[in-house]
Write a protein that holds these residues in place. Structure first.
Motif, PDB file in Angstrom:
ATOM      1  N   UNK A 151       0.850  -1.189   0.000  1.00  0.00           N
ATOM      2  CA  UNK A 151       0.000   0.000   0.000  1.00  0.00           C
ATOM      3  C   UNK A 151       0.882   1.233   0.000  1.00  0.00           C
TER       4      UNK A 151
ATOM      5  N   UNK B 230      -6.727   6.753  -6.191  1.00  0.00           N
ATOM      6  CA  UNK B 230      -6.959   5.385  -5.746  1.00  0.00           C
ATOM      7  C   UNK B 230      -6.828   4.453  -6.944  1.00  0.00           C
ATOM      8  N   UNK B 231      -5.625   3.994  -7.210  1.00  0.00           N
ATOM      9  CA  UNK B 231      -5.354   3.138  -8.370  1.00  0.00           C
ATOM     10  C   UNK B 231      -4.491   1.962  -7.930  1.00  0.00           C
ATOM     11  N   UNK B 232      -4.795   0.773  -8.463  1.00  0.00           N
ATOM     12  CA  UNK B 232      -3.984  -0.407  -8.141  1.00  0.00           C
ATOM     13  C   UNK B 232      -3.344  -0.978  -9.392  1.00  0.00           C
ATOM     14  N   UNK B 233      -2.105  -1.415  -9.256  1.00  0.00           N
ATOM     15  CA  UNK B 233      -1.374  -2.036 -10.361  1.00  0.00           C
ATOM     16  C   UNK B 233      -1.026  -3.457  -9.967  1.00  0.00           C
ATOM     17  N   UNK B 234      -1.218  -4.401 -10.903  1.00  0.00           N
ATOM     18  CA  UNK B 234      -0.736  -5.759 -10.656  1.00  0.00           C
ATOM     19  C   UNK B 234       0.561  -5.900 -11.438  1.00  0.00           C
TER      20      UNK B 234
ATOM     21  N   UNK C 168      -1.981  -5.504 -14.994  1.00  0.00           N
ATOM     22  CA  UNK C 168      -3.370  -5.060 -14.826  1.00  0.00           C
ATOM     23  C   UNK C 168      -3.361  -3.729 -14.089  1.00  0.00           C
ATOM     24  N   UNK C 169      -4.305  -2.862 -14.464  1.00  0.00           N
ATOM     25  CA  UNK C 169      -4.431  -1.570 -13.791  1.00  0.00           C
ATOM     26  C   UNK C 169      -5.903  -1.360 -13.457  1.00  0.00           C
TER      27      UNK C 169
ATOM     28  N   UNK D  22      -8.405   1.367 -12.193  1.00  0.00           N
ATOM     29  CA  UNK D  22      -8.565   2.795 -11.892  1.00  0.00           C
ATOM     30  C   UNK D  22      -9.931   3.106 -11.282  1.00  0.00           C
TER      31      UNK D  22
ATOM     32  N   UNK E 112      -9.267  -7.262  -5.268  1.00  0.00           N
ATOM     33  CA  UNK E 112      -7.862  -7.506  -5.577  1.00  0.00           C
ATOM     34  C   UNK E 112      -7.593  -9.001  -5.689  1.00  0.00           C
TER      35      UNK E 112
END
Lengths: 157, 74
Positions: free
Chosen positions: A4, A50-54, A63-64, A66, A77
């Motif tokens: 995080x 608030x963005x997650x990247x794999x 993977x993104x 948004x 997730x």
């Protein structure tokens, strides 16, 4: 491994971990340099979006997300990772032989366009349509979930 | 709480003028799918440095960026 990242300093995060019993690592990007490098800086509030990247084991972004929903984020997730891994299996079985292991190598199959970068040009539903249109793989016969898993994986090539 | 946005604006401006290293091109030409993830070194809650490349060859990593503003809705 979940990392995080926010601008908050270690002391703040330590406090948060104790109060909320957070299992994953919280990292401090106090000068927002990493937030900016990843293109997720919210200028107005001087914080991260608030963005997650794999990121896979080779360090490639696969993977993104948004449109992260903070309340279901944990479950989402887990589902994303499972989907991507399932897609990778499917791809290896049905697609890699002609498209190459990472979508780049089509040597020997001159009529096949490389899949590399396709996720930056097409949405997941478009990817499914395009695949079905070739008639090479009968994905119409697959379940919705299976199709989605393949699309999630192909999108990250 | 009305003064907070104003204060944040002043602080932000202060950072922009005082820290020229935040050049426009560092502001993320948007990272794309299939690209190499930029490596980084950030402190965890114990103050230890964690690098993204620590996990190379070992684990897939989910990088979860979040605002950390902790206001209603944030």
């Amino acid at each position: 491994m979940v990392l995080g990242i926010s601008f908050r300093p270690p002391e703040f995060n330590r406090d948060l971990c104790e109060k909320e019993s957070i299992a994953f690592q919280l990292l401090s990007d106090e000068d927002r340099a990493v937030i900016k490098r990843y293109g997720v800086f919210n200028e107005q509030d001087n914080c991260a979006q608030r963005v997650s990247f794999l990121v896979d084991k080779q360090g490639v972004v696969r993977a993104i997300d948004r449109e992260v929903n903070p309340t279901t984020h944990g479950k989402d997730l887990v589902r994303l990772v499972k989907e991507w891994l399932r897609g990778r299996e499917l791809y290896a079985g049905a697609c890699a032989r002609c498209h190459g292991a990472d979508g780049g190598d089509t040597e020997g199959y001159p009529l096949i366009k490389p899949l590399k970068g396709i996720g930056n040009r097409h949405s997941e539903s478009e990817i499914i349509e395009l695949t079905a249109a070739t008639g090479i793989v009968d994905i119409a016969a697959w379940s919705e979930e299976t199709r989605q898993a393949l699309a999630t994986y192909v999108k990250g090539l | 709480m009305r003064t907070l946005p104003g204060l944040a604006a002043v602080l932000t401006l202060g950072v922009v003028f005082a820290a020229p290293r935040f050049s426009p091109d560092q502001q993320g030409a948007a990272l794309k799918l299939g690209e190499a993830s930029p490596d980084f070194m950030l402190a965890n809650i114990e103050g230890k440095t964690v690098r993204l490349s620590d996990y190379r060859g070992k684990k897939h990593v989910a990088l979860v960026f979040y605002p950390a503003l902790f206001r209603a809705g944030g």
